[in-house]
Design an enzyme around this catalytic site. Structure first.
Site, PDB file in Angstrom:
ATOM      1  N   ASN A   1       0.876  -1.165   0.000  1.00 47.13           N
ATOM      2  CA  ASN A   1       0.000   0.000   0.000  1.00 47.13           C
ATOM      3  C   ASN A   1       0.918   1.220   0.000  1.00 47.13           C
ATOM      4  OD1 ASN A   1      -1.931   1.910   0.392  1.00 47.13           O
ATOM      5  ND2 ASN A   1      -2.665   1.126   2.363  1.00 47.13           N
TER       6      ASN A   1
ATOM      7  N   ARG B   1      -2.483  -2.238  -3.359  1.00 46.35           N
ATOM      8  CA  ARG B   1      -3.747  -1.570  -3.070  1.00 46.35           C
ATOM      9  C   ARG B   1      -3.788  -0.319  -3.940  1.00 46.35           C
ATOM     10  NH1 ARG B   1      -6.018   0.149   2.764  1.00 46.35           N
ATOM     11  NH2 ARG B   1      -8.042   0.850   2.040  1.00 46.35           N
TER      12      ARG B   1
ATOM     13  N   HIS C   1     -13.127   1.570   0.631  1.00 45.66           N
ATOM     14  CA  HIS C   1     -12.951   0.523   1.657  1.00 45.66           C
ATOM     15  C   HIS C   1     -13.438  -0.835   1.155  1.00 45.66           C
ATOM     16  CE1 HIS C   1     -12.966   3.838   4.933  1.00 45.66           C
ATOM     17  NE2 HIS C   1     -11.727   3.422   4.726  1.00 45.66           N
TER      18      HIS C   1
ATOM     19  N   ARG D   1     -11.275  13.817   8.310  1.00 45.00           N
ATOM     20  CA  ARG D   1     -12.147  14.180   7.173  1.00 45.00           C
ATOM     21  C   ARG D   1     -13.556  14.485   7.677  1.00 45.00           C
ATOM     22  NH1 ARG D   1     -10.756   8.911   3.644  1.00 45.00           N
ATOM     23  NH2 ARG D   1      -9.112   8.473   5.151  1.00 45.00           N
TER      24      ARG D   1
ATOM     25  N   ASP E   1      -7.649  10.841  17.171  1.00 47.23           N
ATOM     26  CA  ASP E   1      -7.552   9.473  17.682  1.00 47.23           C
ATOM     27  C   ASP E   1      -8.663   9.210  18.696  1.00 47.23           C
ATOM     28  OD1 ASP E   1      -6.613   7.209  19.342  1.00 47.23           O
ATOM     29  OD2 ASP E   1      -4.836   7.388  18.064  1.00 47.23           O
ATOM     30  N   MET E   2      -9.496   8.220  18.412  1.00 45.38           N
ATOM     31  CA  MET E   2     -10.641   7.940  19.274  1.00 45.38           C
ATOM     32  C   MET E   2     -10.217   7.594  20.694  1.00 45.38           C
ATOM     33  SD  MET E   2     -13.836   7.907  19.619  1.00 45.38           S
ATOM     34  CE  MET E   2     -14.872   7.774  18.183  1.00 45.38           C
TER      35      MET E   2
ATOM     36  N   ILE F   1     -11.648   1.480  15.423  1.00 41.87           N
ATOM     37  CA  ILE F   1     -12.652   1.902  16.404  1.00 41.87           C
ATOM     38  C   ILE F   1     -13.726   0.820  16.550  1.00 41.87           C
ATOM     39  CG2 ILE F   1     -14.393   3.653  16.932  1.00 41.87           C
ATOM     40  CD1 ILE F   1     -12.653   5.666  15.301  1.00 41.87           C
TER      41      ILE F   1
ATOM     42  N   GLU G   1      -7.421  -6.206   5.185  1.00 47.38           N
ATOM     43  CA  GLU G   1      -7.379  -5.802   3.768  1.00 47.38           C
ATOM     44  C   GLU G   1      -6.154  -6.386   3.063  1.00 47.38           C
ATOM     45  OE1 GLU G   1      -7.973  -2.009   5.665  1.00 47.38           O
ATOM     46  OE2 GLU G   1      -9.017  -1.313   3.876  1.00 47.38           O
TER      47      GLU G   1
HETATM   48  P1  AMP Z   1      -7.491   2.046  11.877  1.00 46.15           P
HETATM   49  O1  AMP Z   1      -7.435   3.148  10.863  1.00 46.15           O
HETATM   50  O2  AMP Z   1      -8.410   0.928  11.484  1.00 46.15           O
HETATM   51  O3  AMP Z   1      -6.143   1.565  12.333  1.00 46.15           O
HETATM   52  O4  AMP Z   1      -8.162   2.689  13.204  1.00 46.15           O
HETATM   53  C1  AMP Z   1      -7.586   3.757  13.898  1.00 46.15           C
HETATM   54  C2  AMP Z   1      -8.577   4.273  14.933  1.00 46.15           C
HETATM   55  O5  AMP Z   1      -8.915   3.200  15.840  1.00 46.15           O
HETATM   56  C3  AMP Z   1      -8.046   5.413  15.795  1.00 46.15           C
HETATM   57  O6  AMP Z   1      -9.036   6.428  15.950  1.00 46.15           O
HETATM   58  C4  AMP Z   1      -7.810   4.742  17.130  1.00 46.15           C
HETATM   59  O7  AMP Z   1      -7.935   5.632  18.221  1.00 46.15           O
HETATM   60  C5  AMP Z   1      -8.931   3.732  17.158  1.00 46.15           C
HETATM   61  N1  AMP Z   1      -8.700   2.730  18.182  1.00 46.15           N
HETATM   62  C6  AMP Z   1      -7.729   1.773  18.221  1.00 46.15           C
HETATM   63  N2  AMP Z   1      -7.805   1.084  19.380  1.00 46.15           N
HETATM   64  C7  AMP Z   1      -8.844   1.605  20.080  1.00 46.15           C
HETATM   65  C8  AMP Z   1      -9.425   1.336  21.365  1.00 46.15           C
HETATM   66  N3  AMP Z   1      -8.953   0.387  22.141  1.00 46.15           N
HETATM   67  N4  AMP Z   1     -10.500   2.082  21.734  1.00 46.15           N
HETATM   68  C9  AMP Z   1     -10.980   3.056  20.938  1.00 46.15           C
HETATM   69  N5  AMP Z   1     -10.475   3.359  19.737  1.00 46.15           N
HETATM   70  C10 AMP Z   1      -9.416   2.655  19.315  1.00 46.15           C
END
Ligand code: AMP
Length: 404
Positions: free
Chosen positions: A12, A96, A184, A244, A286-287, A332, A382
């Site tokens: 990727n 990708r 996606h 975004r 970041d969640m 998330i 993916e």
């Molecule tokens: P990805 O792009 O699929 O790697 O997802 C990244 C997102 O997943 C970010 O916003 C992270 O904060 C969130 N994330 C990863 N682990 C956790 C967790 N344990 N609780 C909440 N959000 C998470």
């Protein structure tokens, strides 16, 4: 015949870094060998890798390359294989590629004609497509014997009906490629292939998959085929994401142009990089950070995110004419217990009943036995999907090639 073990690389390629995974084809599976990324492609490239057992470091983590850019990336990857997989040989690269336009509904082996076609989609995905193609071009020039397979984020959604793909614009816009493509797709396809082993109703019925990662979208599937999705012409549509904005009244863009002195590039930065969870909270994209914060703006950003998921869920259930299952996936979706619980509670009107204990325990099925809608948590992959496609394209090509 060589007794070296074959390796498929999945790549990727982004603007300044490149993620890779290596797989060994086995009779019924693809064995993950190693993965990692090559960072700082244009400044001081270095390769960081991990083996099949997670973050373990008995695989080397650093390779300096003499050249820069995508050439450096190819050199670093080949050097990494040479040093650490001495009994292996690279036979194919699965890439990708974000955009396959209306033309590609499935992966394709890349040759000069395909590459030229993919270059015509650059205006449809200017932030990603050029980088995806740059590496393909380097490999074609320097290692022409390597098979290259392009796997598209858009392809899975080509099963959508014409009324779903069209915008309410004058029809010549569709002829110029202005359509809802959806993205996606490799994640959704992986989930569609995983569902039969998880739950028969989710695999064969009306299912909404929530891919909630840094990028986020939702896809309505009927029997594992895409019927509708929240992303449209570009990957900025639909749900709010890390940075975004998601759905935006086009009038807002006109207001930015006419009254806020912003030009197209400033608006691009606004909607792709400064909005979403980051923009709403002013704290982070970041969640995890937002969930840990007690700042009211962090809480409001999460509230808006969940509200928008709920509205899209209703819309996608309408597109399906009902709802049998929902599936949470990506960073998330796979990890946030609190978010899953709130999304499911808001969807009670659709027949969703969550089992909070199962949700907290990290079980695959998190709905109650009485829930009309099955709720699952299924990790996406993916890269493995791309490796499967690459292998299938290779085998199909070998099968159709006349014997010498
Ligand atoms: P990805 O792009 O699929 O790697 O997802 C990244 C997102 O997943 C970010 O916003 C992270 O904060 C969130 N994330 C990863 N682990 C956790 C967790 N344990 N609780 C909440 N959000 C998470």
């Amino acid at each position: 015949m060589s007794d070296l073990t074959q390796v498929i690389a999945v790549i990727n390629a982004g603007s300044s870094s490149l993620k890779f995974s290596l797989y060994e084809p086995q009779p019924d599976a693809l064995r993950f060998l190693a993965g990692g990324q090559i960072e700082a492609l244009f400044t001081a490239p270095r390769l960081i890798a991990h083996g099949a057992d997670g973050g373990h470091v008995d695989l080397p983590v650093r390779t300096e390359a003499a050249t820069l850019g995508h050439e450096a990336a190819l050199d670093a990857l080949i050097e990494f294989l040479r040093v650490h997989f001495t009994h292996h040989t690279l036979v194919a690269i699965g890439h990708r590629v974000v955009h396959g336009g209306a033309r590609y509904a499935r992966p394709v082996r890349v040759d000069a004609e395909v590459l030229a076609a993919l270059e015509r989609f650059i205006p449809l995905a200017p932030l990603h497509q050029p980088h995806n193609l740059a590496l393909i071009r380097v490999v074609a020039a320097r290692r022409p014997e390597l098979a290259q397979v392009a796997c598209f984020d858009t392809a899975f959604h080509r099963s959508q009906a014409r009324v779903t793909q069209a915008f309410a614009l004058p029809h010549e816009f569709a002829e110029r490629g202005v359509l809802r493509y959806g993205f996606h797709g490799l994640s959704y396809e992986y989930i569609a292939q995983a569902l039969p082993a998880c739950d028969a109703k989710a695999a064969t019925g009306r299912t909404v998959v929530l891919h909630l990662g840094n990028g986020a979208s939702m896809c309505a599937m009927r029997a594992g085929r895409s019927v509708a999705s929240t992303m449209g012409f570009t990957a900025v549509d639909g749900l709010p994401m890390g940075t975004r904005c998601g759905n935006l009244d086009p009038g807002v863009l006109l207001f930015c142009l006419d009254h806020l002195g912003m030009d197209a590039r400033a608006i691009e930065k606004l909607v792709y990089q400064q909005s979403g969870l980051l923009g709403m909270s002013g704290i982070s994209s970041d969640m995890r950070t937002l969930e840990a914060s007690d700042d009211p703006r962090a809480r409001e950003a999460i509230d808006i995110y969940i509200h928008r998921i709920g509205r899209e869920l209703g819309s996608l259930a309408a597109a399906l004419g009902g709802l049998d299952a929902i599936v949470f996936t990506a960073g998330i979706g796979q990890n946030s217990v609190a978010l899953r619980e709130r999304v499911c509670r808001d969807a009670a009107w659709l027949g969703v009943a969550i089992d909070p204990a199962a949700n907290r325990a990290g079980e695959q099925r998190i709905s109650t036995a009485a829930s009309r809608v099955t709720v699952l948590v299924v990790p996406t992959d993916e890269e493995l999907m791309i490796a499967r496609h690459t292998r299938a394209v290779l085998e199909a090509t070998a099968a159709t090639r006349p014997s010498p």
